[in-house]
Design a protein around this motif. Structure first.
Motif, PDB file in Angstrom:
ATOM      1  N   VAL A  82       0.862  -1.180   0.000  1.00 48.52           N
ATOM      2  CA  VAL A  82       0.000   0.000   0.000  1.00 48.52           C
ATOM      3  C   VAL A  82       0.899   1.230   0.000  1.00 48.52           C
ATOM      4  CG1 VAL A  82      -1.759   1.293   1.265  1.00 48.52           C
ATOM      5  CG2 VAL A  82      -1.855  -1.207   1.197  1.00 48.52           C
ATOM      6  N   VAL A  83       0.696   2.112  -0.976  1.00 44.97           N
ATOM      7  CA  VAL A  83       1.537   3.292  -1.150  1.00 44.97           C
ATOM      8  C   VAL A  83       0.784   4.535  -0.708  1.00 44.97           C
ATOM      9  CG1 VAL A  83       2.823   4.690  -2.818  1.00 44.97           C
ATOM     10  CG2 VAL A  83       2.728   2.195  -3.091  1.00 44.97           C
ATOM     11  N   ASP A  84       1.468   5.409   0.026  1.00 45.54           N
ATOM     12  CA  ASP A  84       0.917   6.720   0.358  1.00 45.54           C
ATOM     13  C   ASP A  84       1.164   7.625  -0.845  1.00 45.54           C
ATOM     14  OD1 ASP A  84       0.640   9.437   1.286  1.00 45.54           O
ATOM     15  OD2 ASP A  84       0.744   8.684   3.337  1.00 45.54           O
ATOM     16  N   ASP A  85       0.130   7.825  -1.652  1.00 48.12           N
ATOM     17  CA  ASP A  85       0.285   8.553  -2.912  1.00 48.12           C
ATOM     18  C   ASP A  85       0.788   9.980  -2.706  1.00 48.12           C
ATOM     19  OD1 ASP A  85      -0.568   6.358  -4.401  1.00 48.12           O
ATOM     20  OD2 ASP A  85      -2.680   6.943  -4.227  1.00 48.12           O
ATOM     21  N   GLU A  86       0.341  10.619  -1.619  1.00 46.82           N
ATOM     22  CA  GLU A  86       0.754  11.994  -1.372  1.00 46.82           C
ATOM     23  C   GLU A  86       2.236  12.075  -1.038  1.00 46.82           C
ATOM     24  OE1 GLU A  86       0.203  16.176  -0.954  1.00 46.82           O
ATOM     25  OE2 GLU A  86      -0.864  14.571  -1.982  1.00 46.82           O
ATOM     26  N   VAL A  87       2.719  11.143  -0.189  1.00 47.93           N
ATOM     27  CA  VAL A  87       4.146  11.130   0.152  1.00 47.93           C
ATOM     28  C   VAL A  87       4.983  10.802  -1.081  1.00 47.93           C
ATOM     29  CG1 VAL A  87       5.933   9.982   1.520  1.00 47.93           C
ATOM     30  CG2 VAL A  87       3.732  10.554   2.560  1.00 47.93           C
ATOM     31  N   GLN A  88       4.512   9.875  -1.914  1.00 49.09           N
ATOM     32  CA  GLN A  88       5.260   9.549  -3.126  1.00 49.09           C
ATOM     33  C   GLN A  88       5.321  10.746  -4.069  1.00 49.09           C
ATOM     34  OE1 GLN A  88       3.633   6.497  -5.699  1.00 49.09           O
ATOM     35  NE2 GLN A  88       5.624   6.085  -6.645  1.00 49.09           N
ATOM     36  N   ARG A  89       4.217  11.473  -4.186  1.00 47.00           N
ATOM     37  CA  ARG A  89       4.192  12.636  -5.080  1.00 47.00           C
ATOM     38  C   ARG A  89       5.159  13.718  -4.596  1.00 47.00           C
ATOM     39  NH1 ARG A  89       2.170  17.542  -5.232  1.00 47.00           N
ATOM     40  NH2 ARG A  89       1.175  17.304  -3.194  1.00 47.00           N
ATOM     41  N   ILE A  90       5.131  13.991  -3.303  1.00 52.79           N
ATOM     42  CA  ILE A  90       5.980  15.055  -2.758  1.00 52.79           C
ATOM     43  C   ILE A  90       7.456  14.658  -2.800  1.00 52.79           C
ATOM     44  CG2 ILE A  90       6.549  16.340  -0.655  1.00 52.79           C
ATOM     45  CD1 ILE A  90       3.569  16.216   0.053  1.00 52.79           C
TER      46      ILE A  90
END
Length: 235
Positions: A82-90
Motif C-alpha cells: 500500500v503506497v501513500d500517494d501523497e508522500v510519493q508525489r511530494i
C-alpha cells in the motif's frame, strides 16, 4: 484529548477495558502489529479473553528519511503493498524503489514469522471480530496496509484499536474498519513516543516473553478455580 501512558502494557490495559465495554460479538481474535503492538495486544487479549495473533507488516520509508512512511508491505499468499500517494508525489520516489524495498522487507517478515510464531499457522478470522492493535498511529500507512490485507480474510467485523493517534489520520482510516477505538487524539500531534514515559524499542526477546506469558495464562485455570483432578482411569 491528550494523555500519557506509563508504558505499552498500561496503554494496552486501558485499551482493553474500553474494548471490553463494547461487548464485541464473539468469537474475537486480537491481532497485534509487532514489535510495539505486541505488549499492547497482549493486554487487550487478556481483557477480552481472546487469542492473540500477529499481523506482520513492514513500513517502507523515504530513502533520506526512513521514519517518513512512503508505503507498507503485508505478508500473505499475495503480499500487498500500500503506497501513500501523497508522500510519493511530494518525495518523487519511483515505484522501482518501493518494489525493491518491499522484496527486502518480505525477508524480514519471514524471519519474524519463524521467530515469533515458531512455524504456527495464522489464526482464522473468518466470521470473527478481528481487533487490530498497535502502540499508536502516526501517518497510518502501515496500519492501512494491514487492514486491507486482513479484509481479504473475511472477518465478520473489523476493529482498529490504538492508545494514541492524530485525529486526521483516524478520520482517514475510518472507512477501512467497522469500529475504531482510540484513547488519545492529541492536537498538535508530533510523535507516538511523546505520549509514553517508556517507549523503548522492543527486541525479539521481549516480544517472545509477552507471547509466552499470554499463552501460559490462557493454559492456566482462572484464579480461584481449581484445576480438574487427574483422570484415574475409572468410570
Amino acid at each position: 484529548m491528550s494523555r500519557r501512558f506509563v508504558d505499552r502494557h498500561e496503554a494496552g490495559h486501558l485499551l482493553g477495558q474500553r474494548l471490553a465495554d463494547l461487548a464485541l460479538p464473539a468469537p474475537v481474535v486480537v491481532l497485534a502489529l509487532p514489535r510495539g503492538g505486541v505488549p499492547v495486544g497482549a493486554e487487550v487479549a487478556r481483557a477480552l479473553g481472546a487469542p492473540l495473533d500477529l499481523l506482520l507488516v513492514r513500513k517502507i520509508g523515504v530513502p533520506w528519511q526512513r521514519e517518513l512512511a512512503l508505503a507498507a508491505v503485508v505478508d500473505g499468499d499475495e503480499p500487498q503493498v500500500v503506497v501513500d500517494d501523497e508522500v510519493q508525489r511530494i518525495s518523487g520516489v519511483e515505484r522501482a524503489y518501493i518494489d525493491a524495498e518491499a522484496a527486502r522487507e518480505l525477508h524480514e517478515i519471514e524471519r519474524r514469522r519463524r521467530v515469533y510464531l515458531r512455524g504456527g499457522a495464522p489464526l482464522s478470522v473468518a466470521d470473527a471480530t478481528a481487533v487490530v492493535v498497535d502502540d499508536g498511529i502516526a501517518t497510518g500507512t502501515s496500519v492501512r496496509a494491514a487492514l486491507k490485507a486482513l479484509r481479504r480474510r473475511s472477518p465478520r467485523r473489523l476493529v482498529l484499536a490504538v492508545p494514541v493517534a492524530p485525529a486526521d489520520t483516524l478520520q482517514a482510516l475510518r472507512a477501512e474498519v467497522d469500529d475504531l477505538v482510540c484513547l488519545a487524539q492529541p492536537e498538535p500531534f508530533h510523535a507516538i513516543g511523546l505520549h509514553y514515559d517508556d517507549f523503548h524499542q522492543l527486541d525479539d526477546a521481549e516480544v517472545l516473553a509477552d507471547l509466552d506469558a499470554l499463552a501460559a495464562a490462557r493454559r492456566s485455570p482462572p484464579r480461584g478455580v481449581d484445576a480438574p483432578p487427574p483422570h484415574n482411569g475409572e468410570g
